[in-house]
Design a protein around this motif. Structure first.
Motif, PDB file in Angstrom:
ATOM      1  N   HIS A   1      -3.938  17.243  -7.716  1.00 26.50           N
ATOM      2  CA  HIS A   1      -2.897  16.409  -8.316  1.00 26.50           C
ATOM      3  C   HIS A   1      -1.546  17.134  -8.402  1.00 26.50           C
ATOM      4  CE1 HIS A   1      -5.875  13.522 -10.520  1.00 26.50           C
ATOM      5  NE2 HIS A   1      -5.716  13.232  -9.251  1.00 26.50           N
ATOM      6  N   TYR A   2      -0.489  16.378  -8.137  1.00 28.75           N
ATOM      7  CA  TYR A   2       0.886  16.885  -8.234  1.00 28.75           C
ATOM      8  C   TYR A   2       1.655  15.955  -9.152  1.00 28.75           C
ATOM      9  CZ  TYR A   2       5.616  18.258  -6.772  1.00 28.75           C
ATOM     10  OH  TYR A   2       6.916  18.684  -6.754  1.00 28.75           O
ATOM     11  N   LEU A   3       2.486  16.523 -10.014  1.00 30.63           N
ATOM     12  CA  LEU A   3       3.241  15.754 -10.993  1.00 30.63           C
ATOM     13  C   LEU A   3       4.686  15.596 -10.550  1.00 30.63           C
ATOM     14  CD1 LEU A   3       1.772  17.487 -14.132  1.00 30.63           C
ATOM     15  CD2 LEU A   3       1.770  15.006 -13.802  1.00 30.63           C
ATOM     16  N   SER A   4       5.172  14.387 -10.597  1.00 29.73           N
ATOM     17  CA  SER A   4       6.582  14.144 -10.275  1.00 29.73           C
ATOM     18  C   SER A   4       7.169  13.181 -11.293  1.00 29.73           C
ATOM     19  CB  SER A   4       6.739  13.580  -8.859  1.00 29.73           C
ATOM     20  OG  SER A   4       6.160  12.303  -8.766  1.00 29.73           O
ATOM     21  N   LEU A   5       8.468  12.977 -11.209  1.00 34.01           N
ATOM     22  CA  LEU A   5       9.183  12.142 -12.184  1.00 34.01           C
ATOM     23  C   LEU A   5       9.792  10.935 -11.487  1.00 34.01           C
ATOM     24  CD1 LEU A   5      10.219  12.039 -15.184  1.00 34.01           C
ATOM     25  CD2 LEU A   5      12.319  13.095 -14.308  1.00 34.01           C
TER      26      LEU A   5
ATOM     27  N   PHE B   1      10.403  16.996 -13.020  1.00 34.95           N
ATOM     28  CA  PHE B   1       9.406  16.685 -14.036  1.00 34.95           C
ATOM     29  C   PHE B   1       9.375  17.778 -15.102  1.00 34.95           C
ATOM     30  CE2 PHE B   1       5.139  16.902 -15.825  1.00 34.95           C
ATOM     31  CZ  PHE B   1       4.954  15.589 -16.241  1.00 34.95           C
ATOM     32  N   MET B   2       9.439  19.040 -14.685  1.00 32.85           N
ATOM     33  CA  MET B   2       9.439  20.136 -15.656  1.00 32.85           C
ATOM     34  C   MET B   2      10.665  20.059 -16.550  1.00 32.85           C
ATOM     35  SD  MET B   2       7.867  23.477 -13.693  1.00 32.85           S
ATOM     36  CE  MET B   2       8.794  23.341 -12.165  1.00 32.85           C
ATOM     37  N   GLY B   3      11.829  19.709 -15.964  1.00 31.42           N
ATOM     38  CA  GLY B   3      13.041  19.591 -16.757  1.00 31.42           C
ATOM     39  C   GLY B   3      12.948  18.459 -17.767  1.00 31.42           C
ATOM     40  N   ALA B   4      12.352  17.335 -17.358  1.00 33.41           N
ATOM     41  CA  ALA B   4      12.196  16.200 -18.267  1.00 33.41           C
ATOM     42  C   ALA B   4      11.277  16.551 -19.433  1.00 33.41           C
ATOM     43  CB  ALA B   4      11.644  14.994 -17.499  1.00 33.41           C
TER      44      ALA B   4
ATOM     45  N   ALA C   1      10.822  19.584 -20.643  1.00 36.60           N
ATOM     46  CA  ALA C   1      11.551  20.522 -21.505  1.00 36.60           C
ATOM     47  C   ALA C   1      12.534  19.787 -22.401  1.00 36.60           C
ATOM     48  CB  ALA C   1      12.268  21.562 -20.649  1.00 36.60           C
ATOM     49  N   GLU C   2      13.242  18.802 -21.844  1.00 32.64           N
ATOM     50  CA  GLU C   2      14.224  18.045 -22.629  1.00 32.64           C
ATOM     51  C   GLU C   2      13.571  17.251 -23.756  1.00 32.64           C
ATOM     52  OE1 GLU C   2      16.310  15.560 -19.949  1.00 32.64           O
ATOM     53  OE2 GLU C   2      17.396  17.200 -18.976  1.00 32.64           O
ATOM     54  N   ARG C   3      12.345  16.796 -23.514  1.00 31.76           N
ATOM     55  CA  ARG C   3      11.666  15.932 -24.485  1.00 31.76           C
ATOM     56  C   ARG C   3      10.687  16.693 -25.362  1.00 31.76           C
ATOM     57  NH1 ARG C   3      13.091  13.512 -20.038  1.00 31.76           N
ATOM     58  NH2 ARG C   3      13.679  11.303 -19.958  1.00 31.76           N
ATOM     59  N   ASN C   4      10.713  17.998 -25.268  1.00 27.89           N
ATOM     60  CA  ASN C   4       9.805  18.823 -26.068  1.00 27.89           C
ATOM     61  C   ASN C   4       8.331  18.555 -25.756  1.00 27.89           C
ATOM     62  OD1 ASN C   4      10.800  20.900 -27.559  1.00 27.89           O
ATOM     63  ND2 ASN C   4      10.945  19.793 -29.478  1.00 27.89           N
ATOM     64  N   ILE C   5       8.028  18.241 -24.507  1.00 28.21           N
ATOM     65  CA  ILE C   5       6.646  18.051 -24.063  1.00 28.21           C
ATOM     66  C   ILE C   5       6.167  19.369 -23.456  1.00 28.21           C
ATOM     67  CG2 ILE C   5       5.125  16.794 -22.501  1.00 28.21           C
ATOM     68  CD1 ILE C   5       7.142  14.471 -22.602  1.00 28.21           C
ATOM     69  N   SER C   6       5.138  19.932 -24.032  1.00 26.66           N
ATOM     70  CA  SER C   6       4.589  21.177 -23.507  1.00 26.66           C
ATOM     71  C   SER C   6       3.861  20.899 -22.191  1.00 26.66           C
ATOM     72  CB  SER C   6       3.619  21.788 -24.522  1.00 26.66           C
ATOM     73  OG  SER C   6       2.963  22.905 -23.966  1.00 26.66           O
ATOM     74  N   LEU C   7       4.149  21.691 -21.177  1.00 25.97           N
ATOM     75  CA  LEU C   7       3.535  21.539 -19.858  1.00 25.97           C
ATOM     76  C   LEU C   7       2.815  22.838 -19.517  1.00 25.97           C
ATOM     77  CD1 LEU C   7       3.112  20.120 -17.113  1.00 25.97           C
ATOM     78  CD2 LEU C   7       5.407  20.910 -16.446  1.00 25.97           C
ATOM     79  N   SER C   8       1.488  22.783 -19.398  1.00 25.86           N
ATOM     80  CA  SER C   8       0.687  23.987 -19.154  1.00 25.86           C
ATOM     81  C   SER C   8      -0.016  23.898 -17.813  1.00 25.86           C
ATOM     82  CB  SER C   8      -0.361  24.175 -20.262  1.00 25.86           C
ATOM     83  OG  SER C   8       0.260  24.321 -21.517  1.00 25.86           O
TER      84      SER C   8
ATOM     85  N   ARG D   1       2.996  28.293 -19.195  1.00 32.89           N
ATOM     86  CA  ARG D   1       3.351  27.112 -19.971  1.00 32.89           C
ATOM     87  C   ARG D   1       4.865  26.956 -19.954  1.00 32.89           C
ATOM     88  NH1 ARG D   1       1.206  28.414 -24.494  1.00 32.89           N
ATOM     89  NH2 ARG D   1       3.073  29.214 -25.527  1.00 32.89           N
ATOM     90  N   VAL D   2       5.313  25.727 -19.759  1.00 35.76           N
ATOM     91  CA  VAL D   2       6.733  25.392 -19.807  1.00 35.76           C
ATOM     92  C   VAL D   2       6.954  24.593 -21.079  1.00 35.76           C
ATOM     93  CG1 VAL D   2       8.623  24.179 -18.678  1.00 35.76           C
ATOM     94  CG2 VAL D   2       6.874  25.325 -17.300  1.00 35.76           C
ATOM     95  N   THR D   3       7.859  25.038 -21.933  1.00 36.92           N
ATOM     96  CA  THR D   3       8.125  24.337 -23.182  1.00 36.92           C
ATOM     97  C   THR D   3       9.614  24.066 -23.322  1.00 36.92           C
ATOM     98  OG1 THR D   3       8.337  26.401 -24.419  1.00 36.92           O
ATOM     99  CG2 THR D   3       6.159  25.373 -24.372  1.00 36.92           C
ATOM    100  N   GLY D   4       9.930  23.115 -24.175  1.00 37.27           N
ATOM    101  CA  GLY D   4      11.331  22.807 -24.452  1.00 37.27           C
ATOM    102  C   GLY D   4      11.863  23.700 -25.545  1.00 37.27           C
ATOM    103  N   LYS D   5      12.533  23.107 -26.528  1.00 38.86           N
ATOM    104  CA  LYS D   5      13.079  23.900 -27.621  1.00 38.86           C
ATOM    105  C   LYS D   5      11.963  24.643 -28.334  1.00 38.86           C
ATOM    106  CE  LYS D   5      16.790  20.545 -28.314  1.00 38.86           C
ATOM    107  NZ  LYS D   5      17.400  19.572 -29.250  1.00 38.86           N
ATOM    108  N   ILE D   6      12.262  25.862 -28.766  1.00 40.44           N
ATOM    109  CA  ILE D   6      11.211  26.735 -29.266  1.00 40.44           C
ATOM    110  C   ILE D   6      10.712  26.351 -30.644  1.00 40.44           C
ATOM    111  CG2 ILE D   6      12.045  28.684 -27.937  1.00 40.44           C
ATOM    112  CD1 ILE D   6      13.305  29.771 -30.505  1.00 40.44           C
TER     113      ILE D   6
END
Length: 343
Positions: A15-19, A56-59, A61-68, A79-84
């Motif tokens: 699977h690949y994730l896109s926006l 997708f990773m940028g979106a 991060a902007e929405r504070n959705i953790s991406l692992s 893991r890619v995260t938005g605001k800390i």
């Protein structure tokens, strides 16, 4: 693709994730296999190497959705995260609770209650399915001992007492573990738990599978933003993933121990897969380890109904579900940490 507790899990390695606008689009090869609005999720966990688009990773991060990102085997990669603020507050709560004897004791008690409860039901399931092939009286007596231990654990008032009760319960459980070995009894003799090094074939397998399970727990804790090295039952020690060991306790009997018994009783692993060194240490062959890893991946795909969520999940998802439930408790969303009780 599975949604649990506002987390999207992608369990296929391809699977690949896109926006696309406000939607997460899941692509397999050249085909779109799923489309979900981003606002539905707090986190996305991907088991695979194909990854995600920068958009997708940028979106996320902007929405504070953790991406692992994890390997297909469940080893944590990144893991890619938005605001800390999210993970910082969660970990600060974790560290604060770990220093509070009463609050940390309640989490530790629930982990051990899960372990002892599940250990008892491993014995009860064996009595139900194989009563004529084992010493039913011995196994039944051990099960009753574990039942009484549950009552004492619930009333426990400090961690030293809890560790003592956990040790007594483990001793009772493992005192009849050999009864659950129904095949290949000559090659798989078990007289008690030993490690560092394991001194028999059964202990070599248990230690290996416990290591696999600990890795899964550590990865799960990383994905929800908790620190795997700060626990509530196991004391802090440099290099030891104490919280992963805490959460592993409740899954040991039902996921690891039953898996080892299946490997033996179905003759998937045999005595030829082990060698004994001069100091008595028992080692598994490379071929034996590969076979165990293959079967482990298959076991993780089997589906059960989670007793707390009342949803169908794969065995391999349990560490991630339990880590999320613990994170929710530490954030104040739940009144207590609900351990996994196997039914």
């Amino acid at each position: 693709m599975k949604k649990l507790l506002n987390t999207l899990y992608l369990t296929s390695a391809g699977h690949y994730l896109s926006l696309d606008g406000e939607n997460a689009v899941v692509i397999d090869g050249d085909n779109e296999v799923g489309r979900v609005p981003l606002h539905n999720f707090e986190a996305v966990v991907s088991f695979g190497y194909r990854g995600a688009s920068p958009a997708f990773m940028g979106a996320c991060a902007e929405r504070n959705i953790s991406l692992s990102f994890l390997t297909p085997e469940g080893r944590f990669l990144a893991r890619v995260t938005g605001k800390i603020r999210g993970n910082v507050l969660l970990r600060k709560n974790q560290y604060a609770v770990s220093e509070k004897p009463k609050e940390s004791l309640e989490i530790a008690k629930n982990c051990i209650l899960g372990k002892v409860y599940n250990s008892r039901w491993v014995l009860e399931r064996a009595l139900r399915d194989h009563r004529m092939q084992l010493d039913a009286e011995r196994v039944s007596n051990a099960s009753q001992t574990l039942r009484k231990s549950l009552e004492r654990i619930r009333a426990c008032r400090d961690k030293d007492s809890l560790r003592g009760l956990e040790g007594e319960a483990a001793s009772s459980y493992f005192s009849v573990f050999s009864e659950l070995i129904l095949q290949q009894k000559k090659d798989f003799v078990f007289s008690g738990r030993n490690r560092r090094p394991p001194l028999d074939n059964v202990n070599a397998m248990l230690s290996f599978v416990y290591t696999l399970l600990t890795g899964m727990e550590a990865s799960a804790l990383e994905t929800v933003g908790l620190d795997p090295y700060v626990g509530f039952m196991h004391t802090d020690r440099p290099g030891r993933a104490s919280l992963a060991l805490d959460l592993m306790e409740e899954l040991r009997p039902v996921l690891a121990d039953r898996f080892v018994l299946t490997l033996i009783n179905k003759r998937i692993v045999t005595g030829r897969d082990f060698t004994e060194k001069e100091n008595g240490a028992v080692l598994m062959s490379e071929e034996g380890r590969k076979r165990i890893l293959t079967e482990w991946q298959n076991r993780k795909k089997e589906v059960i109904t989670h007793p707390y969520l009342n949803e169908k999940v794969e065995w391999g998802m349990l560490p991630f579900v339990q880590a999320m439930l613990l994170a929710r408790y530490l954030r104040g969303d739940l009144d207590g940490y609900p351990p996994f009780f196997w039914k």
